[in-house]
Design a protein around this motif. Structure first.
Motif, PDB file in Angstrom:
ATOM      1  N   ARG A  35      23.079 -16.678   9.605  1.00  0.00           N
ATOM      2  CA  ARG A  35      22.807 -16.919  11.028  1.00  0.00           C
ATOM      3  C   ARG A  35      22.515 -18.396  11.293  1.00  0.00           C
ATOM      4  O   ARG A  35      22.958 -18.951  12.295  1.00  0.00           O
ATOM      5  CB  ARG A  35      21.630 -16.063  11.493  1.00  0.00           C
ATOM      6  CG  ARG A  35      21.926 -14.582  11.620  1.00  0.00           C
ATOM      7  CD  ARG A  35      22.888 -14.301  12.763  1.00  0.00           C
ATOM      8  NE  ARG A  35      23.061 -12.877  12.967  1.00  0.00           N
ATOM      9  CZ  ARG A  35      22.476 -12.188  13.940  1.00  0.00           C
ATOM     10  NH1 ARG A  35      21.679 -12.813  14.798  1.00  0.00           N
ATOM     11  NH2 ARG A  35      22.691 -10.893  14.054  1.00  0.00           N
ATOM     12  N   ASP A  65      19.181  -7.666   9.449  1.00  0.00           N
ATOM     13  CA  ASP A  65      20.264  -7.874  10.408  1.00  0.00           C
ATOM     14  C   ASP A  65      20.829  -6.509  10.777  1.00  0.00           C
ATOM     15  O   ASP A  65      21.427  -5.831   9.943  1.00  0.00           O
ATOM     16  CB  ASP A  65      21.349  -8.749   9.779  1.00  0.00           C
ATOM     17  CG  ASP A  65      22.406  -9.182  10.790  1.00  0.00           C
ATOM     18  OD1 ASP A  65      22.465  -8.573  11.881  1.00  0.00           O
ATOM     19  OD2 ASP A  65      23.172 -10.110  10.482  1.00  0.00           O
ATOM     20  N   SER A  84      13.658  -7.751  13.679  1.00  0.00           N
ATOM     21  CA  SER A  84      15.086  -8.048  13.797  1.00  0.00           C
ATOM     22  C   SER A  84      15.389  -9.432  13.260  1.00  0.00           C
ATOM     23  O   SER A  84      14.514 -10.312  13.235  1.00  0.00           O
ATOM     24  CB  SER A  84      15.535  -7.957  15.254  1.00  0.00           C
ATOM     25  OG  SER A  84      14.949  -9.014  16.009  1.00  0.00           O
ATOM     26  N   ILE A  85      16.634  -9.651  12.859  1.00  0.00           N
ATOM     27  CA  ILE A  85      17.036 -10.964  12.374  1.00  0.00           C
ATOM     28  C   ILE A  85      16.887 -12.013  13.472  1.00  0.00           C
ATOM     29  O   ILE A  85      16.571 -13.172  13.203  1.00  0.00           O
ATOM     30  CB  ILE A  85      18.490 -10.924  11.835  1.00  0.00           C
ATOM     31  CG1 ILE A  85      18.917 -12.288  11.263  1.00  0.00           C
ATOM     32  CG2 ILE A  85      19.470 -10.507  12.918  1.00  0.00           C
ATOM     33  CD1 ILE A  85      18.164 -12.729  10.072  1.00  0.00           C
ATOM     34  N   PRO A  99      21.169 -12.773   5.343  1.00  0.00           N
ATOM     35  CA  PRO A  99      21.435 -12.798   6.790  1.00  0.00           C
ATOM     36  C   PRO A  99      20.842 -14.021   7.486  1.00  0.00           C
ATOM     37  O   PRO A  99      21.448 -14.561   8.416  1.00  0.00           O
ATOM     38  CB  PRO A  99      20.771 -11.507   7.288  1.00  0.00           C
ATOM     39  CG  PRO A  99      20.757 -10.606   6.115  1.00  0.00           C
ATOM     40  CD  PRO A  99      20.525 -11.513   4.939  1.00  0.00           C
TER      41      PRO A  99
END
Length: 449
Positions: A53, A232, A431-432, A49
């Motif tokens: 991103r 994610d 969190s991502i 992830p």
């Protein structure tokens, strides 16, 4: 920015035997759960992830990810991410696995230094196989660097520690440590050996403040960053009522069962035995209790990995423990499940447990928060420093404490709901989005020097 990444666990495992002899393919040509599966585990759940991103936000142009995959193609592409696989023959794979397990035991406080010290270990033939694997990883990274001209190398997890020193480059190198790192568990004669390899990196990223302190006490003087592991949230779906019911039907979960879920690979350090003993103590107070154990072995235990058999041996012992405590029908082993079934397991349970004897962090706690379920977490897990008793979960230190916490939450639905209502706020710490912000800062500062 171009980045070279390295980890032992591959992002993708090929499931379709007809594809194993292919040299290269694009993952978009294949079907998930039919032709391939994504490898479980914290490293892959974080790293993939993050790379996606970074590419999506134009902070990263391309990535090459080198990992071990003896039974698969040499190369797979996923968009701008290129997966390159290290292949070593079976005898060397076995030797590498033996040394890797010795290091694993060391950092998890299970190494008997009286049986083998560092000098004896490095003179074993198996250690040559361990070095061979790291050398092959470094050679693949250097080959890719000639093509891509990396701005930075990012090496992940303890088995890859020598890779950085073998890279022999002046380009910046970062090491991410994922498992426990406690200086008091490391014998004195091992410290200079470990420090030599750590010093090959311009920076080390750890998961908790205690690991940062231990690394300083070891003597590491370069940059250390504490970045909590992350996931994610977009990868986790809310299952439908039908999907939850199908999951319950498959695993014999009744409507009135009080379900306690434990999501963890089958490894003695995860503490499944502690969970089973705690459930046995809860039966008289919670007659409808059921323990759901989700997961199988790691990549090291898999037929496509190192083929270590500890997952199978551990499950055999757990089944015996279930019978010993008269819990037949109260403990369910699901094995590996896909993302839909995992979501259904979280949705159906009342709470989750992670009673690990040693745990680098514990991303399953974040998953539990994401689904609004109270986690009961071992004090030996890195993520325990984020758990506040009675607010977003409970930290436990023994079988009795775990049994008491399960009973307390079973009898207090209001408390379960209150913890669940606060859980998303807790999950946001991992969190991502937060992870990408912190990882971007690490990459920028290390590249700029």
């Amino acid at each position: 920015m171009h980045i070279g990444v390295c980890s032992q666990t591959p992002l993708v495992r090929i499931k379709n035997p007809n594809l194993l002899n292919r040299v290269f393919f694009n993952l978009s040509e294949l079907k998930e759960d039919v032709d391939y599966v994504f490898s479980p585990g914290g490293v892959t759940r974080m790293l993939y992830p993050l790379l996606k991103r970074l590419i999506r936000t134009n902070l990263l142009e391309s990535a090459v990810w080198v990992s071990l995959n003896p039974h698969g193609p040499e190369k797979i592409t996923i968009g701008n991410i290129e997966l390159n696989y290290v292949k070593i023959h079976e005898p060397f794979l076995k030797g590498y696995g033996a040394v890797k397990e010795a290091f694993w035991n060391l950092f998890h406080g299970m190494f008997d230094s009286g049986k083998k010290n560092i000098i004896e270990l490095v003179w074993q033939e198996d250690y040559a196989d361990y070095n061979l694997y790291n050398r092959l990883c470094s050679e693949l990274l250097k080959k890719a660097d000639k093509e891509k001209d990396f701005d930075v190398f990012y090496v992940h997890d303890f088995q890859q520690l020598p890779t950085g020193k073998m890279l022999s480059t002046v380009k910046p190198k970062i090491f991410r440590w994922h498992i426990p790192f406690n200086h008091f568990a490391i014998p004195a004669e091992w410290r200079d050996y470990l420090l030599k390899y750590f010093e090959a990196y311009d920076a080390v990223v750890v998961s908790s403040s205690s690991y940062e302190n231990s690394l300083r006490k070891l003597g590491y003087t370069n940059k250390i960053y504490r970045v909590y592991p992350y996931i994610d949230f977009e990868d986790y779906v809310q299952p439908s009522k039908g999907e939850v019911q199908a999951f319950c039907d498959k695993y014999g979960i009744r409507e009135d069962d009080f379900v306690v879920a434990m999501v963890a690979r089958l490894d003695p350090l995860k503490g499944h035995d502690i969970a089973i003993q705690a459930v046995a103590k809860c039966v008289k107070h919670i007659p409808n209790i059921k323990l759901l154990i989700v997961g199988n072995g790691s990549f090291s235990s898999s037929s496509q990995g190192l083929k270590l058999s500890k997952a199978e041996r551990w499950k055999e012992k757990l089944v015996e423990l279930v019978a010993l405590h008269g819990l037949d029908g109260r403990v369910v082993f699901t094995g590996h499940v896909n993302s839909t079934a995992l979501g259904a397991a979280y949705e159906r349970c009342a709470l989750t447990v992670l009673p690990s004897k040693a745990e680098g962090f514990g991303l399953v706690v974040v998953e539990s928060w994401l689904y609004g379920k109270p986690p009961l977490v071992s004090a030996n897990a890195g993520i325990a420093e984020l758990v506040k008793n009675g607010t977003n979960g409970f930290v436990i230190r023994s079988v009795d404490e775990l049994a008491e916490a399960i009973t307390k939450l079973a009898k207090d639905e209001k408390l379960r709901q209150e913890i669940g209502d606060r859980s998303l706020e807790s999950a946001m710490m991992c969190s991502i989005e937060r992870g990408m912000t912190e990882e971007s800062r690490v990459l920028r500062e290390v590249i700029e020097g």
